[in-house]
Design a protein around this motif. Structure first.
Motif, PDB file in Angstrom:
ATOM      1  N   CYS A  68      33.061 -15.029 -34.249  1.00 52.55           N
ATOM      2  CA  CYS A  68      32.837 -13.929 -33.211  1.00 52.55           C
ATOM      3  C   CYS A  68      34.020 -13.658 -32.603  1.00 52.55           C
ATOM      4  N   SER A  69      34.256 -12.470 -32.554  1.00 47.74           N
ATOM      5  CA  SER A  69      35.504 -11.942 -31.896  1.00 47.74           C
ATOM      6  C   SER A  69      35.266 -11.699 -30.500  1.00 47.74           C
ATOM      7  N   MET A  70      35.959 -12.403 -29.552  1.00 42.14           N
ATOM      8  CA  MET A  70      35.779 -12.032 -28.231  1.00 42.14           C
ATOM      9  C   MET A  70      37.008 -11.974 -27.428  1.00 42.14           C
ATOM     10  N   ALA A  71      37.048 -10.845 -26.581  1.00 40.97           N
ATOM     11  CA  ALA A  71      38.453 -10.459 -25.865  1.00 40.97           C
ATOM     12  C   ALA A  71      38.355 -11.018 -24.581  1.00 40.97           C
ATOM     13  N   ARG A  72      39.592 -11.341 -24.154  1.00 46.49           N
ATOM     14  CA  ARG A  72      39.576 -11.989 -22.739  1.00 46.49           C
ATOM     15  C   ARG A  72      39.046 -11.063 -21.901  1.00 46.49           C
ATOM     16  N   ARG A  97      30.741 -24.420 -23.078  1.00 41.95           N
ATOM     17  CA  ARG A  97      32.342 -24.929 -23.069  1.00 41.95           C
ATOM     18  C   ARG A  97      32.991 -24.097 -24.263  1.00 41.95           C
ATOM     19  N   TRP A  98      34.359 -23.743 -23.925  1.00 39.13           N
ATOM     20  CA  TRP A  98      34.891 -23.200 -25.011  1.00 39.13           C
ATOM     21  C   TRP A  98      35.713 -24.614 -25.876  1.00 39.13           C
ATOM     22  N   VAL A  99      35.901 -24.493 -27.159  1.00 35.84           N
ATOM     23  CA  VAL A  99      36.363 -25.773 -27.648  1.00 35.84           C
ATOM     24  C   VAL A  99      37.607 -25.304 -28.612  1.00 35.84           C
ATOM     25  N   LYS A 144      41.736 -19.355 -32.642  1.00 36.24           N
ATOM     26  CA  LYS A 144      40.066 -19.643 -33.028  1.00 36.24           C
ATOM     27  C   LYS A 144      39.756 -20.869 -32.538  1.00 36.24           C
ATOM     28  N   GLY A 145      38.480 -21.056 -32.222  1.00 32.18           N
ATOM     29  CA  GLY A 145      37.953 -22.425 -31.602  1.00 32.18           C
ATOM     30  C   GLY A 145      36.385 -22.124 -31.854  1.00 32.18           C
ATOM     31  N   SER A 146      35.526 -22.779 -31.030  1.00 35.06           N
ATOM     32  CA  SER A 146      34.237 -22.624 -30.931  1.00 35.06           C
ATOM     33  C   SER A 146      33.705 -22.427 -29.540  1.00 35.06           C
ATOM     34  N   VAL A 164      29.065 -22.060 -32.150  1.00 37.04           N
ATOM     35  CA  VAL A 164      29.375 -20.935 -32.912  1.00 37.04           C
ATOM     36  C   VAL A 164      30.877 -20.701 -33.055  1.00 37.04           C
ATOM     37  N   PRO A 165      31.424 -20.498 -34.032  1.00 38.43           N
ATOM     38  CA  PRO A 165      32.879 -20.263 -34.100  1.00 38.43           C
ATOM     39  C   PRO A 165      33.101 -19.069 -33.485  1.00 38.43           C
ATOM     40  N   VAL A 166      34.344 -18.921 -32.910  1.00 33.71           N
ATOM     41  CA  VAL A 166      34.841 -17.762 -32.057  1.00 33.71           C
ATOM     42  C   VAL A 166      36.204 -17.836 -32.431  1.00 33.71           C
ATOM     43  N   VAL A 167      36.656 -16.343 -31.961  1.00 34.37           N
ATOM     44  CA  VAL A 167      38.163 -16.255 -31.801  1.00 34.37           C
ATOM     45  C   VAL A 167      38.481 -15.362 -30.879  1.00 34.37           C
TER      46      VAL A 167
END
Length: 170
Positions: A68-72, A97-99, A144-146, A164-167
């Motif tokens: 999932c692409s997530m913008a700051r 939590r962001w990992v 990338k993280g989760s 869930v994997p995120v970037v």
């Protein structure tokens, strides 16, 4: 003679009622199973990390593919449907939590806790559903993280856990 006819018709009536009740249950369970399958096919893929209740559907706003692409500086709505086994869940405390490279950073969630005062938890046809907003902090690294999401009850028991994997993007 009249009593014999009444007994006969009463038995037929009881058989019809029993058949109707059995077929109604079969139709309802088949419909429920089909609906749950439909939800699972529409759900965003996720990794369950020890949920007590089965998560049937996950939606992350503006995310259709993984990661999932997530913008700051964005606030993103997350919606979860789960089967609470008829326990009437009405309170959820979130720990999100962001990992990134095994380093965990706390995420800001609203509303937290999710309870009757916020309208964020509701009954659904297959159990319960809740929504919450997660804030993508501007200090998160662009990589990338989760996202690790845990929802607990008032006794701190972990009811729902998914990852869930995120970037993170600029």
């Amino acid at each position: 003679m009249r009593g014999a006819y009444m007994d006969y018709y009463l038995k037929i009536f009881l058989v019809i009622c029993a058949v109707h009740q059995i077929t109604s249950g079969v139709i309802k369970s088949t419909t429920d199973a089909a609906y749950k399958k439909y939800l699972s096919l529409r759900s965003l893929p996720f990794e369950d990390c020890g949920s007590l209740y089965q998560v049937s559907y996950l939606d992350i706003e503006s995310c259709t593919t993984l990661p999932c692409s997530m913008a700051r500086n964005a606030t993103i709505k997350v919606t979860v449907r789960f089967d609470d086994n008829g326990n009437g869940v009405s309170f959820l405390k979130h720990e999100v939590r962001w990992v990134f490279n095994y380093i965990k950073t706390q995420a800001a969630i609203t509303p937290d806790p999710c309870d009757g005062d916020h309208g964020c938890i509701m009954s659904a046809t297959d159990g319960k559903a809740y929504w919450a907003n997660v804030f993508v902090n501007n200090t998160l690294p662009v990589m990338k993280g989760s996202m690790l999401w845990e929802s607990k009850d008032a006794n701190d028991q972990n009811l729902i856990c998914f990852q869930v994997p995120v970037v993170i993007t600029v």
